[in-house]
Design a protein around this motif. Structure first.
Motif, PDB file in Angstrom:
ATOM      1  N   ILE A  74      -8.762  -6.175   0.768  1.00  0.00           N
ATOM      2  CA  ILE A  74      -8.579  -6.885   2.040  1.00  0.00           C
ATOM      3  C   ILE A  74      -8.695  -5.948   3.245  1.00  0.00           C
ATOM      4  O   ILE A  74      -8.561  -6.383   4.381  1.00  0.00           O
ATOM      5  CB  ILE A  74      -7.237  -7.643   2.085  1.00  0.00           C
ATOM      6  N   GLY A  75      -8.935  -4.669   2.989  1.00  0.00           N
ATOM      7  CA  GLY A  75      -9.118  -3.714   4.074  1.00  0.00           C
ATOM      8  C   GLY A  75      -7.832  -3.386   4.814  1.00  0.00           C
ATOM      9  O   GLY A  75      -7.854  -3.072   5.993  1.00  0.00           O
ATOM     10  N   LEU A  76      -6.712  -3.431   4.117  1.00  0.00           N
ATOM     11  CA  LEU A  76      -5.425  -3.136   4.733  1.00  0.00           C
ATOM     12  C   LEU A  76      -5.166  -1.633   4.688  1.00  0.00           C
ATOM     13  O   LEU A  76      -5.350  -0.997   3.656  1.00  0.00           O
ATOM     14  CB  LEU A  76      -4.309  -3.874   3.989  1.00  0.00           C
ATOM     15  N   ASP A  77      -4.746  -1.089   5.819  1.00  0.00           N
ATOM     16  CA  ASP A  77      -4.376   0.330   5.865  1.00  0.00           C
ATOM     17  C   ASP A  77      -2.999   0.454   5.225  1.00  0.00           C
ATOM     18  O   ASP A  77      -1.970   0.267   5.871  1.00  0.00           O
ATOM     19  CB  ASP A  77      -4.355   0.813   7.314  1.00  0.00           C
ATOM     20  N   PHE A  78      -3.001   0.713   3.927  1.00  0.00           N
ATOM     21  CA  PHE A  78      -1.762   0.751   3.165  1.00  0.00           C
ATOM     22  C   PHE A  78      -1.803   1.974   2.272  1.00  0.00           C
ATOM     23  O   PHE A  78      -2.659   2.104   1.413  1.00  0.00           O
ATOM     24  CB  PHE A  78      -1.652  -0.521   2.311  1.00  0.00           C
ATOM     25  N   ALA A  79      -0.894   2.895   2.502  1.00  0.00           N
ATOM     26  CA  ALA A  79      -0.764   4.071   1.650  1.00  0.00           C
ATOM     27  C   ALA A  79       0.565   3.921   0.930  1.00  0.00           C
ATOM     28  O   ALA A  79       1.627   4.095   1.538  1.00  0.00           O
ATOM     29  CB  ALA A  79      -0.798   5.349   2.471  1.00  0.00           C
ATOM     30  N   PRO A  80       0.525   3.541  -0.353  1.00  0.00           N
ATOM     31  CA  PRO A  80       1.762   3.287  -1.084  1.00  0.00           C
ATOM     32  C   PRO A  80       2.784   4.422  -0.927  1.00  0.00           C
ATOM     33  O   PRO A  80       2.485   5.587  -1.151  1.00  0.00           O
ATOM     34  CB  PRO A  80       1.298   3.146  -2.532  1.00  0.00           C
ATOM     35  N   GLY A  81       3.972   4.014  -0.501  1.00  0.00           N
ATOM     36  CA  GLY A  81       5.058   4.983  -0.331  1.00  0.00           C
ATOM     37  C   GLY A  81       4.940   5.840   0.910  1.00  0.00           C
ATOM     38  O   GLY A  81       5.785   6.687   1.150  1.00  0.00           O
ATOM     39  N   LYS A  82       3.901   5.613   1.727  1.00  0.00           N
ATOM     40  CA  LYS A  82       3.703   6.461   2.907  1.00  0.00           C
ATOM     41  C   LYS A  82       3.581   5.665   4.197  1.00  0.00           C
ATOM     42  O   LYS A  82       4.335   5.883   5.130  1.00  0.00           O
ATOM     43  CB  LYS A  82       2.470   7.335   2.713  1.00  0.00           C
ATOM     44  N   SER A  83       2.604   4.757   4.264  1.00  0.00           N
ATOM     45  CA  SER A  83       2.409   4.021   5.517  1.00  0.00           C
ATOM     46  C   SER A  83       1.742   2.679   5.273  1.00  0.00           C
ATOM     47  O   SER A  83       1.111   2.448   4.251  1.00  0.00           O
ATOM     48  CB  SER A  83       1.547   4.853   6.479  1.00  0.00           C
ATOM     49  N   GLY A  84       1.891   1.805   6.256  1.00  0.00           N
ATOM     50  CA  GLY A  84       1.267   0.483   6.219  1.00  0.00           C
ATOM     51  C   GLY A  84       2.136  -0.547   5.534  1.00  0.00           C
ATOM     52  O   GLY A  84       3.254  -0.271   5.092  1.00  0.00           O
TER      53      GLY A  84
END
Length: 170
Positions: free
Chosen positions: A66-76
């Motif tokens: 889905i193009g989500l800026d998601f860094a697991p455990g870090k940001s987003g």
């Protein structure tokens, strides 16, 4: 008979065995009406087609799909810190990255499958075998949307249509 003629004859044999109606050669006799058609009319309101391939990509790495800026455990994500919550708060992250594939494995069997104790012993795999689970598609969608104590609430980051695509993949 030459080989070409023989080959043509052999290939035509199955057609000779068909009844004339199968070949479309029968017409109603004079004064008779044609039998009712056996071809069904298209549905007035067809069911929408759900893209299960899209669901498979969401199952694999939903945030990339889905193009989500998601860094697991870090940001987003909804909290901005790379976490997802369930009904009881943040779902403990024991090494997973919130990919559905990590909770259930590619074989969809959770701890009963390749991610279980007999093989990879993944601490984050859930004891849910999606292949034998008795939930209806609507129940699966509700579960994925709301989450539980072990499964994050994916409804915070995926739309109902995307959840439906994941359910279609499962």
């Amino acid at each position: 008979m030459n080989p070409t003629s023989l080959r043509s004859f052999v290939f035509a044999l199955p057609l000779l065995a068909l009844p004339p109606i199968a070949l479309g050669a029968c017409a109603p006799a004079a004064g008779q009406t044609a039998p009712p058609s056996t071809v069904e009319a298209p549905l007035a309101a067809a069911e929408p087609v759900v893209d299960d391939a899209h669901g498979g990509r969401l199952f694999d790495r939903w945030y990339a799909e889905i193009g989500l800026d998601f860094a697991p455990g870090k940001s987003g994500g909804p909290a901005g810190d790379g976490t997802l919550a369930g009904p009881a708060g943040v779902v403990a992250n024991t090494g997973h990255d919130y990919r559905l594939e990590n909770f259930f494995g590619w074989d969809l069997r959770g701890t009963e499958g390749i991610y279980g104790a007999d093989f990879h012993a993944k601490a984050y795999a859930l004891p849910v075998n999606l292949l034998t689970d008795r939930r209806t598609p609507a129940e699966f969608a509700a579960w994925l949307t709301a989450g539980d104590t072990q499964l994050p609430a994916f409804g915070a980051v995926l739309s109902p249509a995307q959840i439906e695509a994941v359910v279609a993949f499962i």
